[in-house]
Scaffold this motif. Structure first.
Motif: not given
Length: 614
Positions: A105-106, A74, A87, A99, A95-97
């Protein structure tokens, strides 16, 4: 970037990794700090990627096999401008992308990782797609930890990559010496890893993983190597740059103890942005426009093995849809995947006896937009269960086909009998589990599978079975077929696959005793046809399930779950394989397991008698 700037970028990545883990109060910053120089050089000098268009066909692919090192991943995304600082600091929160371990999800993550030893096998599938199908010169980079090099799946992938001359694949091993509980098997002995990789005919480069100039040269060497995959073995230190944790045991999986001091040691927070090289212009060669497959057609009354119908239907599907590919684990003559291999050799991948690589390659191929069908004996797919599980975590769409299921295979004995597969695949999140009983049904379900989401599993039978359905009949996923019914049915027999035919024989036997029964072909084991089962339960009062599978987790459990919502449940009984089979004919096996027509008829009579007595 100049090398001084690359070193500074690496420090930024380290600082961001520390900040992200500190904000979350959890994570793996020390595993991120060791690989920061490797990641900085890759991002700034070698990766060709359009972060605004992650689906660009020319994008290089990056797989973080050491998936716990997400603080580094990240931080890379922040440096590339894909995410912002706000972010980044929501890492591991609801609820954060971002993980704890990466998932698609990204949009820049192709496959889920975190179960160690899976990144390289999946990357092999992606590299095969680039080399054999897309014919686009993207590269696939894998960042692996040294601990996961102990996984057998890694060496399945190493051999497969070498055998297929995947020179578009680069494995970067972050040899930081420390695992979770202490030192790794080989510590900093790069030669121990190199000897093994040389034995598989890989090109190997050994470097100081904190020397950005040496790392840069290693990546360049990988790009210039032809017909051999490259492994960059990088000697690093876990927790690099933060004295309190660098090369120290007991610091794995924890934020650094004093983030403020660590950030000062690293030179503070930076906001350097990297202009990542764009991918080359180009596009994947488009296949012929999809058409409706001309599925094989079988006459009722014929006898055809469902495994044969699978192979012929897959061949037809491949002729109609150019994105369909097939893989097999060196049993294609038995699974009947050989039909596809002969008709479409350019889209067939032989994975040999390596079921983990088989499933992993399917996951990698689907990540590049293909529709894979991977087949082996049902019994042997169980050894790839973790890859199936992670495929579901990664929202992968793959079709798996297990042949030679159940005791009905006969004389080969229990080591070859898939008796746990339905339970395994039913337990996978979002899966579809199908078990056809005849050839026309199989062909229809093979075509339907290609358009489903998630993990799809089809169970086929070795021996020839009667064709009982016409070639134009439909079999929707989630449905069933009522084969015998009447207003005075005393019980319902629920079967699938081979036991459908035994249930029909049993119905004839019971009719001689004046006991009419309903017979349901529950070909969709998941999702299950709850409506039909509820109707049958209400009208007949009792159900008998019969399956060529162990009683745990299979057809019987699928039916029982329908009646687990608190409503009055029917009287039920189960027939399943409860013995340990030995070698015998298929008929003897079914009888010994108590799932043949005679056993079904006896169980129904007993069930009905109890209902009357009650």
């Amino acid at each position: 970037m100049q090398y001084e700037e690359l070193a500074d970028l690496a420090q930024q990545l380290r600082a961001d990794a520390v900040r992200a883990a500190d904000a979350a109060g959890s994570g793996h910053p020390t595993s991120s700090l060791s690989a920061a120089d490797l990641a900085a050089v890759l991002l700034a000098h070698h990766l060709r990627y359009d972060f605004d268009h992650p689906d660009h066909p020319g994008n290089d692919r990056f797989v973080l096999s050491k998936g716990h090192a997400t603080p580094l991943l990240y931080a890379l995304y922040r440096a590339a401008g894909a995410i912002d600082d706000e972010e980044l600091l929501r890492y591991r929160t609801l609820d954060s992308r971002l993980e704890g371990h990466p998932t698609p999800r990204l949009p820049w993550v192709d496959v889920a990782t975190g179960s160690l030893g899976q990144g390289l096998p999946v990357a092999v599938g992606m590299a095969l797609a680039g080399q054999c199908l897309d014919r686009v010169p993207y590269r696939v980079y894998v960042l692996s930890g040294d601990s996961e090099m102990a996984e057998g799946s890694v060496w399945e992938a190493v051999e497969h990559a070498s055998y297929n001359h995947l020179d578009n694949l680069t494995l970067v091993v972050d040899v930081n010496r420390l695992g979770q509980r202490g030192p790794t098997r080989h510590g900093h002995d790069l030669d121990a890893y190199a000897r093994r990789l040389y034995a598989f005919d890989w090109h190997v480069v050994e470097v100081d993983g904190h020397d950005v100039q040496a790392v840069d040269s290693a990546f360049a060497e990988a790009r210039s190597t032809i017909r051999r995959p490259t492994a960059i073995l990088a000697r690093t230190y876990k927790g690099r740059g933060v004295e309190a944790v660098e090369d120290r045991e007991g610091k794995h999986g924890k934020p650094v103890p004093d983030a403020e001091a660590a950030l000062a040691e690293l030179g503070g927070v930076r906001n350097r942005r990297v202009t990542v090289q764009p991918p080359p212009e180009g596009k994947v060669l488009l296949a012929v426009e999809d058409t409706e497959p001309e599925l094989p057609r079988y006459d009722t009354g014929d006898t055809v093995a469902t495994r044969t119908a699978y192979g012929q239907a897959l061949e037809a599907l491949g002729s109609a849809r150019g994105r369909v590919v097939a893989l097999d684990a060196e049993v294609g003559d038995s699974t009947r995947a050989e039909y596809f291999a002969k008709a479409h050799p350019d889209r067939y991948f032989e994975c040999y006896i390596a079921e983990q690589q088989l499933v992993a390659a399917a996951v990698g191929l689907q990540a590049r937009g293909y529709v894979p069908f991977a087949s082996s004996f049902a019994a042997f797919l169980t050894r790839a269960h973790d890859f199936v599980r992670m495929a579901a975590v990664g929202r992968a769409g793959i079709n798996l086909v297990g042949s030679h299921a159940g005791v009905s295979i006969g004389q080969d004995g229990p080591s070859q009998m898939g008796l746990e597969d339905l339970a395994m695949f039913r337990a996978v999140h979002g899966s579809t589990v199908l078990y056809p009983c005849d050839a026309n049904q199989t062909a229809r379900l093979v075509a339907a599978m290609a358009d489903l989401d998630g993990v799809r599993y089809l169970r086929t039978t070795r021996g020839d079975t009667p064709v009982i359905y016409g070639p134009d009949e439909e079999f929707p996923v989630g449905g069933s077929r009522v084969l015998r019914h009447g207003h005075h049915d005393k019980a319902t027999v629920v079967a699938a696959g081979i036991t459908v035919h035994e249930a029909l024989k049993a119905a004839d036997l019971l009719a001689e005793y004046g006991i009419p029964v309903r017979v349901i072909d529950l070909y969709s084991v998941k999702p299950v046809d709850a409506e039909t089962l509820n109707d049958a339960a209400g009208q007949t009062g009792c159900l008998l399930t019969v399956e060529d599978h162990h009683p745990e987790g299979g057809l019987g459990d699928a039916v029982a779950e329908v009646f687990a919502d608190g409503r009055p449940a029917p009287r039920t009984a189960r027939l399943a394989v409860r013995n340990m089979p030995a070698s015998a004919t298929p008929e003897e096996q079914l009888h010994a397991a108590g799932i043949d027509a005679d056993a079904i008829a006896a169980a129904v009579r007993l069930l009905v008698e109890r209902v009357v007595a009650h």
